[in-house]
Design a protein around this motif. Structure first.
Motif, PDB file in Angstrom:
ATOM      1  N   ARG A 142       0.819  -1.218   0.000  1.00  0.00           N
ATOM      2  CA  ARG A 142       0.000   0.000   0.000  1.00  0.00           C
ATOM      3  C   ARG A 142       0.854   1.271   0.000  1.00  0.00           C
ATOM      4  N   ARG A 143       2.151   1.138   0.340  1.00  0.00           N
ATOM      5  CA  ARG A 143       3.038   2.307   0.376  1.00  0.00           C
ATOM      6  C   ARG A 143       3.974   2.361  -0.831  1.00  0.00           C
ATOM      7  N   MET A 144       3.961   1.339  -1.667  1.00  0.00           N
ATOM      8  CA  MET A 144       4.778   1.369  -2.871  1.00  0.00           C
ATOM      9  C   MET A 144       4.229   2.403  -3.847  1.00  0.00           C
ATOM     10  N   ARG A 145       5.115   2.909  -4.698  1.00  0.00           N
ATOM     11  CA  ARG A 145       4.658   3.788  -5.759  1.00  0.00           C
ATOM     12  C   ARG A 145       3.848   2.992  -6.777  1.00  0.00           C
ATOM     13  N   ARG A 146       3.094   3.704  -7.568  1.00  0.00           N
ATOM     14  CA  ARG A 146       2.254   3.069  -8.580  1.00  0.00           C
ATOM     15  C   ARG A 146       3.100   2.197  -9.513  1.00  0.00           C
ATOM     16  N   ALA A 147       2.614   1.012  -9.825  1.00  0.00           N
ATOM     17  CA  ALA A 147       3.371   0.065 -10.651  1.00  0.00           C
ATOM     18  C   ALA A 147       3.484   0.560 -12.086  1.00  0.00           C
ATOM     19  N   LEU A 188       2.105  -0.240 -17.759  1.00  0.00           N
ATOM     20  CA  LEU A 188       0.922   0.425 -17.219  1.00  0.00           C
ATOM     21  C   LEU A 188       1.049   1.947 -17.259  1.00  0.00           C
ATOM     22  N   SER A 189       2.216   2.458 -16.929  1.00  0.00           N
ATOM     23  CA  SER A 189       2.397   3.909 -16.857  1.00  0.00           C
ATOM     24  C   SER A 189       2.830   4.467 -18.205  1.00  0.00           C
ATOM     25  N   THR A 190       2.676   5.780 -18.337  1.00  0.00           N
ATOM     26  CA  THR A 190       3.098   6.455 -19.570  1.00  0.00           C
ATOM     27  C   THR A 190       4.592   6.288 -19.800  1.00  0.00           C
ATOM     28  N   ARG A 191       5.390   6.445 -18.727  1.00  0.00           N
ATOM     29  CA  ARG A 191       6.833   6.343 -18.905  1.00  0.00           C
ATOM     30  C   ARG A 191       7.249   4.939 -19.300  1.00  0.00           C
TER      31      ARG A 191
END
Length: 235
Positions: A146-151, A203-206
Motif C-alpha cells: 500500500r506504500r509502494m509507488r504506482r506500478a 501500465l504507466s506512460t513512462r
C-alpha cells in the motif's frame, strides 16, 4: 492472505542481492569498451571508467543486499543507467554511419558490433525498468504494497491469485512476490525480440515510452543494421 500475514511477509523479505545487477552493469561496461574505435566517444576508457566509479559507489552503499537507499544513491543509480544508455545510443548512430560509408571488408566487424549494441540495449532498458518500477529495488522489498509507488508494469504473478493451487502459490497476493533484476531483463529481452510486450504489460506512460523506444531501437539494429551487414557479405 490476511493483512497481518502480508505485513509479516513484507518483514520477511530480504533485500535483493547486489551481485546479479552488478554483473549486468559490468557486462554493459565491457560490451561498450570492446566496441570498434569508430563507435567510441572520446578516449576508449573514459566512459567505462565513469560507469565503474558510479557502480563502485552503489556497491559501497549496498555491498551484499539492497537494503538502504537515499536521494544520492538514487541519483547515482539513475545517472549510471542514463550514461550507459547515452553511450549506447551514440554508438548506434555511429554504427549506422559506418555501414553507409564503409566498404564490405569490415562487414564482420560491424556485425559483431551490432550484436554488442543490441545486447547493451537489452541490458540498459532492463536496468531502467528495474530502477523505476514501484519505486526501485529497495522500495519493492522493504515497503508494504500500500506504500509502494504506482506500478509501471503488470507481471503474470500479479494476476495469478485465482488460478490453480500450484500456480497461485507463486502469485503476488499469496507469496508476496516482487520482481527482481532477472524479471526486468526478461521483459527487456522479449520486448527487443518481439518489438512489443509479451507476458508483462506496461501500465504507466513512462513505461510505454521506454518500451516503445526500446522496440524501435531494436528494430533499427535488427532489421537495418544487421540486414545491411549481412548484405555486404555477399560476393
Amino acid at each position: 492472505m490476511t493483512s497481518e500475514d502480508r505485513t509479516q511477509a513484507v518483514r520477511g523479505r530480504r533485500g535483493e542481492a547486489r551481485l546479479p545487477s552488478a554483473l549486468v552493469v559490468v557486462a554493459a561496461i565491457a560490451l561498450y569498451a570492446l566496441l570498434p574505435e569508430q563507435l567510441i566517444i572520446g578516449p576508449r576508457l573514459v566512459i567505462p571508467a565513469l560507469e565503474a566509479l558510479l557502480l563502485a559507489a552503489l556497491i559501497v552503499v549496498n555491498p551484499r543486499r539492497m537494503t538502504r537507499t537515499n536521494r544520492w544513491e538514487r541519483v547515482a543509480a539513475l545517472t549510471l543507467v542514463g550514461l550507459i544508455a547515452t553511450a549506447n545510443t551514440v554508438a548506434l548512430v555511429l554504427l549506422l554511419r559506418q555501414l553507409v560509408t564503409t566498404d564490405s571488408s569490415r562487414a564482420v566487424e560491424l556485425l559483431v558490433a551490432a550484436g554488442q549494441v543490441w545486447l547493451t540495449n537489452v541490458i540498459v532498458f532492463g536496468l531502467a525498468f528495474w530502477e523505476l518500477d514501484r519505486g526501485g529495488p529497495v522500495a519493492r522489498t522493504h515497503l508494504p504494497r500500500r506504500r509502494m509507488r504506482r506500478a509501471d508494469f503488470r507481471f503474470p504473478q500479479d494476476e495469478d491469485h485465482d488460478t490453480v493451487d500450484e500456480v497461485q502459490a507463486g502469485s503476488s497476493k499469496v507469496s508476496d512476490w516482487v520482481p527482481a533484476i532477472v524479471d526486468y531483463l526478461y521483459v527487456s529481452l522479449t520486448n527487443s525480440s518481439a518489438f512489443s510486450p509479451t507476458d508483462t504489460m506496461p501500465l504507466s506512460t513512462r513505461a510505454k515510452i521506454l518500451m516503445g523506444a526500446e522496440s524501435t531501437s531494436a528494430l533499427v539494429i535488427s532489421v537495418v543494421v544487421i540486414a545491411k551487414g549481412v548484405g555486404s557479405l555477399g560476393p
